[in-house]
Every structure is written in structure tokens, then in C-alpha cells.
Design a protein around this motif. Structure first.
Motif, PDB file in Angstrom:
ATOM      1  N   GLY A 566     -38.253  35.755  -9.557  1.00  0.00           N
ATOM      2  CA  GLY A 566     -39.669  36.021  -9.783  1.00  0.00           C
ATOM      3  C   GLY A 566     -40.414  34.749 -10.129  1.00  0.00           C
ATOM      4  N   GLY A 570     -43.487  33.068  -8.107  1.00  0.00           N
ATOM      5  CA  GLY A 570     -44.704  32.677  -8.815  1.00  0.00           C
ATOM      6  C   GLY A 570     -45.036  31.209  -8.637  1.00  0.00           C
ATOM      7  N   LEU A 590     -42.338  33.856 -16.006  1.00  0.00           N
ATOM      8  CA  LEU A 590     -43.586  33.317 -15.475  1.00  0.00           C
ATOM      9  C   LEU A 590     -44.373  32.462 -16.469  1.00  0.00           C
ATOM     10  CD1 LEU A 590     -44.488  36.637 -13.669  1.00  0.00           C
ATOM     11  CD2 LEU A 590     -43.864  34.504 -12.532  1.00  0.00           C
ATOM     12  N   VAL A 641     -47.129  42.397  -8.373  1.00  0.00           N
ATOM     13  CA  VAL A 641     -46.203  42.048  -9.451  1.00  0.00           C
ATOM     14  C   VAL A 641     -45.512  43.334  -9.890  1.00  0.00           C
ATOM     15  CG1 VAL A 641     -46.003  41.053 -11.766  1.00  0.00           C
ATOM     16  CG2 VAL A 641     -47.770  40.209 -10.179  1.00  0.00           C
ATOM     17  N   THR A 642     -44.200  43.288 -10.086  1.00  0.00           N
ATOM     18  CA  THR A 642     -43.488  44.480 -10.556  1.00  0.00           C
ATOM     19  C   THR A 642     -42.670  44.131 -11.799  1.00  0.00           C
ATOM     20  OG1 THR A 642     -41.694  44.018  -8.982  1.00  0.00           O
ATOM     21  CG2 THR A 642     -43.352  45.630  -8.324  1.00  0.00           C
ATOM     22  N   THR A 643     -42.646  45.067 -12.744  1.00  0.00           N
ATOM     23  CA  THR A 643     -41.868  44.893 -13.967  1.00  0.00           C
ATOM     24  C   THR A 643     -41.581  46.262 -14.567  1.00  0.00           C
ATOM     25  OG1 THR A 643     -41.760  43.676 -16.067  1.00  0.00           O
ATOM     26  CG2 THR A 643     -43.877  44.663 -15.496  1.00  0.00           C
ATOM     27  N   PRO A 652     -41.832  42.057 -20.217  1.00  0.00           N
ATOM     28  CA  PRO A 652     -42.928  42.287 -19.271  1.00  0.00           C
ATOM     29  C   PRO A 652     -44.183  41.487 -19.560  1.00  0.00           C
ATOM     30  CG  PRO A 652     -42.593  44.215 -20.684  1.00  0.00           C
ATOM     31  CD  PRO A 652     -41.427  43.305 -20.907  1.00  0.00           C
ATOM     32  N   HIS A 654     -44.524  38.410 -19.525  1.00  0.00           N
ATOM     33  CA  HIS A 654     -44.613  37.390 -18.470  1.00  0.00           C
ATOM     34  C   HIS A 654     -45.458  37.912 -17.307  1.00  0.00           C
ATOM     35  CE1 HIS A 654     -41.584  34.373 -19.752  1.00  0.00           C
ATOM     36  NE2 HIS A 654     -40.931  35.393 -20.287  1.00  0.00           N
ATOM     37  N   SER A 655     -45.100  39.095 -16.834  1.00  0.00           N
ATOM     38  CA  SER A 655     -45.791  39.683 -15.686  1.00  0.00           C
ATOM     39  C   SER A 655     -47.214  40.092 -16.044  1.00  0.00           C
ATOM     40  CB  SER A 655     -45.008  40.898 -15.178  1.00  0.00           C
ATOM     41  OG  SER A 655     -43.745  40.510 -14.678  1.00  0.00           O
ATOM     42  N   ILE A 674     -50.447  44.929 -10.326  1.00  0.00           N
ATOM     43  CA  ILE A 674     -49.190  44.970 -11.064  1.00  0.00           C
ATOM     44  C   ILE A 674     -48.734  46.416 -11.163  1.00  0.00           C
ATOM     45  CG2 ILE A 674     -50.434  44.947 -13.296  1.00  0.00           C
ATOM     46  CD1 ILE A 674     -47.934  43.489 -14.454  1.00  0.00           C
TER      47      ILE A 674
END
Length: 718
Positions: A566, A570, A590, A641-643, A652, A654-655, A674
Motif C-alpha cells: 500500500g 501511495g 502511508l 483506498v481500502t482498510t 487505519p 494511515h488510510s 475510501i
């Protein structure tokens, strides 16, 4: 010491269909407003604003409301993609076939994992060894833990006589585990549940108890607070967890973030491997045949990855990359086990070694340009044979108990559904044990390895897979998938999701980037700390190769990766936003300035370094950190974006912060959304139902933003 390998056979395919593209009107999006705060961090005199710091508080009502609003926006968008439901329907149908794992023996029973098709979690079956496998009964069904499948089985370990089982469960995808102890004859739980356990194996000593690992419970959020003092405990059956003996850890002067304790198959030695990061470990042994024996140091530094994989009495067999970047096996006597006494047993070669043992032999599984070659050796180091594999791909599972006469291994590649083979250890013959019954024809597909040059001239391998009749027009939808970190190797394997993509006319490409382990420790190190940009350059060069060779073009290219992958996505999309049409960062690292402040993140410093190390490291991290390199006025690719809300490995936040930055600074009509899965973590144990929904959403989003207007609703009449 035996390693048990279980490869879930996740297989499927779509019926052939053509998709047309056209310029389409963008779906209108009203992004939720994400408020900013005045938080500022200072590093070496440099002030760094952190306007979305509040999203790090996973227990706050404000964060909860933000997650809800973002999901509503994302799913409102996805609902407008008409063929998303068709994708889900097709995925569901094709997922629905029987999947069986390799058998293994414990006590008087033979066990195996099985999924009837759409069960959220695999079920453990067993039958009396020697009986017909058709007599197998359900032994443990994780689908009964919770109706929606969000409590999963996190690991199992049987006592030496097979009469007791310790098994771990994960709730909502969290890395925190509970351990239950079962009488395998009656299937009854026989003790109180052990709680607050994380990053742990379970290794039995005789039939008396087992060793496990955990951290002290954090004072803050269980899902995000720092956990950096791992400890090894011994649990004796019949006692309370509060009475468990601390074996190693909790040393104030040095933070051992990952410590594991394992017992050799003969119960002679306890092996302790303390780590301060994900790479490199100390090595100690304790003679369990001598009362109150001390821990004996074999390695007191973390300059190598070394572990004991076997012993014959006091003769130890150690797998190591100390002065051997591609790994080797050495022998030494436990009475004086320091490295100066090591003797090469299976020397280092030009290919990376992953060894295992079983049936009185060593199996040296080599990666040769990311594909498997397996050599069988006796205990004198004599080469017995090269194991004849079913094809070119990934073979896994060459490990069993020392007294077994056969073992089971799995073989797969990108176009070959995984199958289980039974191997006669003495004779060296393989026979097919279980092949999945699915409608997939590998002959219709092509998987080709190429080598391309990265920015600095380094040759990097990549495997490109697609239909044989694919025309190289530059307009084929393509997913470029990568990882590039933590010594992890991406080897060929078949999956339902990849088959779905390729059947849609898609190309699936996987480069073996620096930072991975495909070419040993030197390859890994070339993608760490101040060399991390090499990984992104390798990925960018892979995309440019696919475009130059007319596999695809920027309008039809998606980049995808999870966790460290990820981060890869990014960094690549912020450095070269024009290179791809779609970006799919999953559970990504991220925020590179603060990653080490969450859960066990400080243990990743071997790969990344930290912003507190020195000014040079801080500037380097700031230079590629995705959260800190989203620039206002830039046209970024369509991004999903997936989390997961229970991800306590890569939190999460970060996302959340990356999505907020993208939404506030994106120029143009490409969506930046997201998707936050509830009751889900970093990926392991995710219920099948949720996995199918995720892929339908990801592929629907990707194809729609590449301009594909339709999928045939009837799928060629199916």
C-alpha cells in the motif's frame, strides 16, 4: 522442528466476454468535509503540519462519524456502477467449490482443512489414521464462533500425543488473540481462555504445557497504542494464566519487539529468537532435559536471521544468512554453539534457500528467479535427488514429522489451480492427491517471465499473465501488483480474483521488486532505508515496460498493493500520478513520519528507518511519505483506498489521513474514495462473504474508471 504448511486452494474463473469502452459521464460525488486541526510536529527544526491527527483516535465519536460518512459516500458511488452486482454474482458462483488442504497427523488421527465452497472460514475435519478419509468428521468449525464469520481461527497446536489442542481465535480481524484449550477426544474446552495474546505461536513441551508470546496490554487504544516489549511465557496445563512463567522478555535496556519460543521435536531444547525489528534475531537455547538449565547464547546480535530447524541429540542444524545472504544450513554442537564452530552442512548457493525437514531428510526449497526448485538431502548432507515438480511454479509444504514416510505438498502458479500432491519420502515419487474440480482451463492462458531494467540499470524480473489470444493493443485493462519489502518474496500462485480479472481480458503483472527476498538479503537491503526509492523506481519501470510493450497504456493501468505494498502504491501515485488511471492502496503504511508510534510499527525500522533517527533519514522519509506528498492542484488517478476498522498492524489512521489529503487536494474529476471494512483487520481471517464483496467493488471501480461501460449481464447465457 516440523513446519506445517497449509495452502488454501482459492480458485476460480469467469466465462469469456468482451467489454466495450467509451467516454462516460463521471458520477457526482459530495465528499464529507474533513475538518483540520492545528497540530504541528517538529523534526530537526522543521515544522510539519498534521491537520488530520484527530483521525488517529480510533475510539472517538468524531472518527466514528467520519468513517460512517466516508463509507456512505463510497458505497453511494459504487451503487452507480451497474455491473458491480454482476461481478459479485459471478464471483460468488465461481467461489462455490470444495477446497481441501493437505492432511497432517496428530496422535491417532489424520486432520485436514476443508471449505465446502462459500463457508466464511475453513473447517477442520479428522478421521482415524488408516481409515477411509470418507469417514472424516467435523472436528472444529470456526463458522460457529460467530454467525457472520468475523471471529476466525488464528492458529492451532497439538500436544505431542495429540490429545490436547491449543487454538487461537481472532475477533474482528485483530492481531490480538485468545487461546482456548481442548480435549481432542471429547472436543470439550478444558481450561479458562488465555487472553491478550499477540504475534504468537504455540509450542508444546511434551504434553504438559506450551510456550507462547505476547505484549503487556497497552494503556491506550488496544487497536493503535504502541506495543514494543514482547515476552515469551510458559503455560502449564491446569494452572491459571496469571501463574504463567515469564521465560524471556521485558528487558528495559533493549526493546525486543518480537520474541518467539519453540521446542525441538524431541523435546530436548527450547529455542528463543528475540528480535528488535522484523529482520535479524538473537539466538538462544535452553536444555530442557536438565533442570534449571540456563539460556545459552548462540548469537548475541541481530545481524542475521538464524534459527534452529533440527537437532540430533546435541548436534544442532541452523538455518542462517550470517555471511550468507542467500541462506545456508550449518551444524554445531550445543555444548559450544558459537559461530566460530559452525560447519557448513548445505552451503550457500546463488539461489535463496528455504529449508524444511521431514521423514528423516532435509528439503532445500530454492527460489530460482522466484520459482521453486526442491532438493532432498540426507542427514549427512548427501544430495539424494531433485524432487520432480509438476511444473514451473511454487511448491510448498515439504515438512512433516521425522518418523513419517510420506508428506503432502501444494503446487501452483498463476495459471495452474493449486493441487495437493502426496510424496513418498524414501522413493521420491509424487502422486496427485487432490485436484480442485473447477471449470478452468490453464491452456487458454499464458504466463511469461520477462526481465526489464529499472532506473539505475538493475535487471528486475516480472511475470505477466493473460489470455493466450490477447492482442497487444495498448488498451488492455492491467493490474500491476507489487510489494517490495520486508524480505517477502512474491512467488507464482493461482487465485480466484486473478482469474476473474484475466477472464475479463485483463493482464495481471507481478514484478519482483527490490526490498523483497527473491534474491536474498542483498536484494532485500537494496530496498530499505535510504535505498527505499529503488523499490518505487522498480515499480515505475515495470509500468513503463508494460506500456512500451503495448500490454497496456496509462489509461488502462491500475496499480495495486497491500500493507507495505500500500505504501508502494501511495508513493508511486504521488510521484508519477500521470502514469496510471487507477490506484488501489490497501491497508497501507502511508504516514512515514509517524508509522513507528502505532502498535508494533517501531519494529519496521529495519526497512524504513524512523524520522527521529537523524535529519537525513527524516528528510528522506518526508520526501516519499504518501500523506506528506499529496500536492494541491494535481490530477491524481482514480483512487480507492481500502482498510479495516480493526487493523491493528497497519492502523487505519494511515488510510484515513491519506484519503483526507487526496480529497482536499485532488484536481479534476477522478474520484478519491475510501472503503472501510467493519469488523475486519489487516486481511487474515476475513470472511469469504466480505472478500467477495471487496473484489466486486475493487474490480467494478477499476473497470468503470478505465472507461468500461458494461459487462454482459447474462455472462454468455450463464
Amino acid at each position: 522442528m516440523r513446519k506445517l504448511f497449509f495452502l488454501a486452494l482459492v480458485l476460480s474463473i469467469f466465462v469469456s466476454c468482451k467489454i466495450q469502452t467509451q467516454s462516460m459521464k463521471s458520477i457526482s460525488i459530495n465528499y464529507p468535509k474533513t475538518h483540520k486541526v492545528d497540530t504541528v510536529n517538529t523534526y530537526f527544526g522543521v515544522s510539519i503540519p498534521d491537520p488530520y491527527r484527530w483521525l488517529e483516535d480510533d475510539r472517538s465519536k468524531a472518527t466514528e462519524n467520519w468513517v460512517k460518512a466516508q463509507n456512505e459516500t463510497t458505497f453511494e458511488y459504487l451503487e452507480n456502477i451497474t455491473y458491480r452486482k454482476s461481478l459479485k454474482k459471478r464471483l460468488t458462483k465461481l467461489w462455490n467449490y470444495e477446497k481441501i488442504g493437505s492432511p497432517f497427523k496428530e496422535g491417532s488421527y489424520t486432520y485436514f482443512y476443508k471449505n465446502d465452497g462459500l463457508q466464511n472460514q475453513y473447517v477442520i475435519y479428522r478421521y482415524k489414521t488408516g481409515n477411509d478419509p470418507s469417514t472424516a468428521e467435523v472436528f472444529l468449525d470456526p463458522n460457529t464462533f460467530k454467525e457472520d464469520g468475523t471471529i476466525s481461527l488464528g492458529g492451532t497446536s497439538f500436544s505431542k500425543d495429540g490429545k490436547t489442542l491449543a487454538y487461537a481465535i481472532s475477533e474482528g480481524g485483530s492481531d490480538w488473540r485468545k487461546i482456548l484449550i481442548m480435549n481432542t477426544e471429547t472436543k470439550e474446552i478444558i481450561e479458562d481462555t488465555l487472553v491478550d495474546i499477540k504475534f504468537s505461536g504455540m509450542s508444546w513441551y511434551k504434553n504438559e504445557g506450551f510456550y507462547y508470546s505476547s505484549y503487556d496490554k497497552p494503556l491506550g487504544s488496544e487497536l493503535s497504542a504502541k506495543t514494543d516489549q514482547h515476552k515469551v511465557y510458559y503455560h502449564k496445563l491446569g494452572t491459571k494464566q496469571s501463574e504463567d512463567q515469564l521465560i524471556y522478555g521485558g528487558i528495559p535496556e533493549e526493546k525486543h519487539r518480537y520474541i518467539y519460543g519453540g521446542v525441538t521435536e524431541d523435546d530436548h531444547y527450547l529455542v528463543i529468537t528475540p528480535r528488535i525489528s522484523t529482520s535479524g534475531n538473537k539466538l538462544y537455547i535452553k536444555d530442557l532435559t536438565v533442570p534449571n538449565a540456563p539460556l545459552v547464547e548462540i548469537l548475541g546480535h541481530t545481524d542475521s536471521d538464524s534459527n534452529i530447524i533440527e537437532n540430533v541429540g546435541s548436534k544442532l542444524y541452523i538455518m542462517t544468512n550470517l555471511d550468507a545472504p542467500n541462506q545456508k544450513i550449518v551444524t554445531v554442537d550445543a555444548s559450544d554453539p558459537s559461530p566460530e564452530n559452525w560447519v557448513d552442512f548445505i552451503p550457500e548457493t546463488e539461489n535463496v534457500l528455504t529449508p524444511s525437514t521431514g521423514g528423516g531428510y532435509f528439503f532445500a526449497n530454492y527460489m530460482v528467479d522466484a520459482v521453486s526448485q526442491v532438493l532432498q538431502y540426507d542427514y549427512n548432507g548427501k544430495l539424494i535427488r531433485e524432487v520432480e515438480l509438476p511444473g514451473v511454479g511454487t511448491a510448498d509444504g515439504f515438512g512433516t514429522k521425522k518418523d513419517e514416510k510420506e508428506l503432502y505438498y501444494a503446487f501452483t502458479n498463476y495459471i495452474t489451480p493449486g493441487s495437493i500432491y502426496k510424496y513418498d519420502i524414501d522413493n521420491g515419487t509424487s502422486e496427485l492427491y487432490k485436484k480442485p474440480s473447477i471449470d478452468f482451463n490453464p491452456e487458454a492462458y499464458k504466463s511469461k517471465q520477462v526481465f526489464y531494467k529499472s532506473k539505475d540499470g538493475t535487471n528486475v524480473p516480472m511475470i505477466i499473465t493473460h489470455k493466450k489470444d490477447l492482442e497487444l493493443t495498448g488498451k488492455n485493462p492491467t493490474i500491476l501488483y507489487g510489494y517490495g519489502g520486508f524480505n517477502v518474496s512474491l512467488t507464482p500462485s493461482f487465485s480466484i480474483a486473478n482469474a476473474v480479472w484475466m477472464e475479463q481480458g485483463g493482464v495481471f503483472a507481478v514484478p519482483n521488486l527490490r526490498g523483497g527476498g527473491e534474491y536474498g538479503k542483498a536484494w532485500h537491503n537494496a530496498g530499505t532505508k535510504l535505498q527505499k526509492q529503488n523499490v518505487f523506481d522498480d515499480f515505475i519501470a515495470a509500468a513503463e515496460y508494460l506500456i512500451s510493450e503495448k500490454y497496456t497504456s496509462s489509461d488502462f493501468l491500475a496499480i495495486r498493493g497491500g500493507s507495505n505494498g500500500g505504501l508502494l502504491v501511495g508513493a508511486t501515485m504521488t510521484q508519477r500520478p500521470e502514469l496510471m488511471k487507477v490506484a488501489l492502496p490497501a491497508v497501507g503504511v502511508l504516514d512515514m513520519l509517524r508509522y513507528h508510534t502505532f502498535t508494533a510499527g517501531a519494529g519496521w525500522a529495519y526497512d524504513y528507518g524512523t524520522a527521529e533517527d537523524n535529519k537525513e533519514m527524516f528528510e528522506y522519509l518526508k520526501g516519499y511519505s504518501p500523506v506528506h506528498n499529496v500536492k494541491k492542484g494535481t490530477k491524481y488517478p482514480a483512487t480507492l483506498v481500502t482498510t479495516g476498522d480493526h487493523d491493528d498492524r497497519v492502523v487505519p489512521a494511515h488510510s484515513f489521513k491519506f484519503a483526507a489529503e487526496l480529497q482536499s487536494k485532488q484536481t479534476g474529476e477522478n474520484p478519491t474514495l475510501i472503503r472501510i471494512e467493519t469488523d475486519a483487520g489487516h486481511g487474515a481471517g476475513t470472511p469469504v462473504s466480505k472478500t467477495i464483496e471487496q473484489y466486486a467493488d475493487i474490480y467494478g471501480f477499476t473497470l468503470y474508471n478505465m472507461g468500461f461501460k458494461t459487462l454482459p449481464s447474462e455472462m454468455d447465457g450463464e
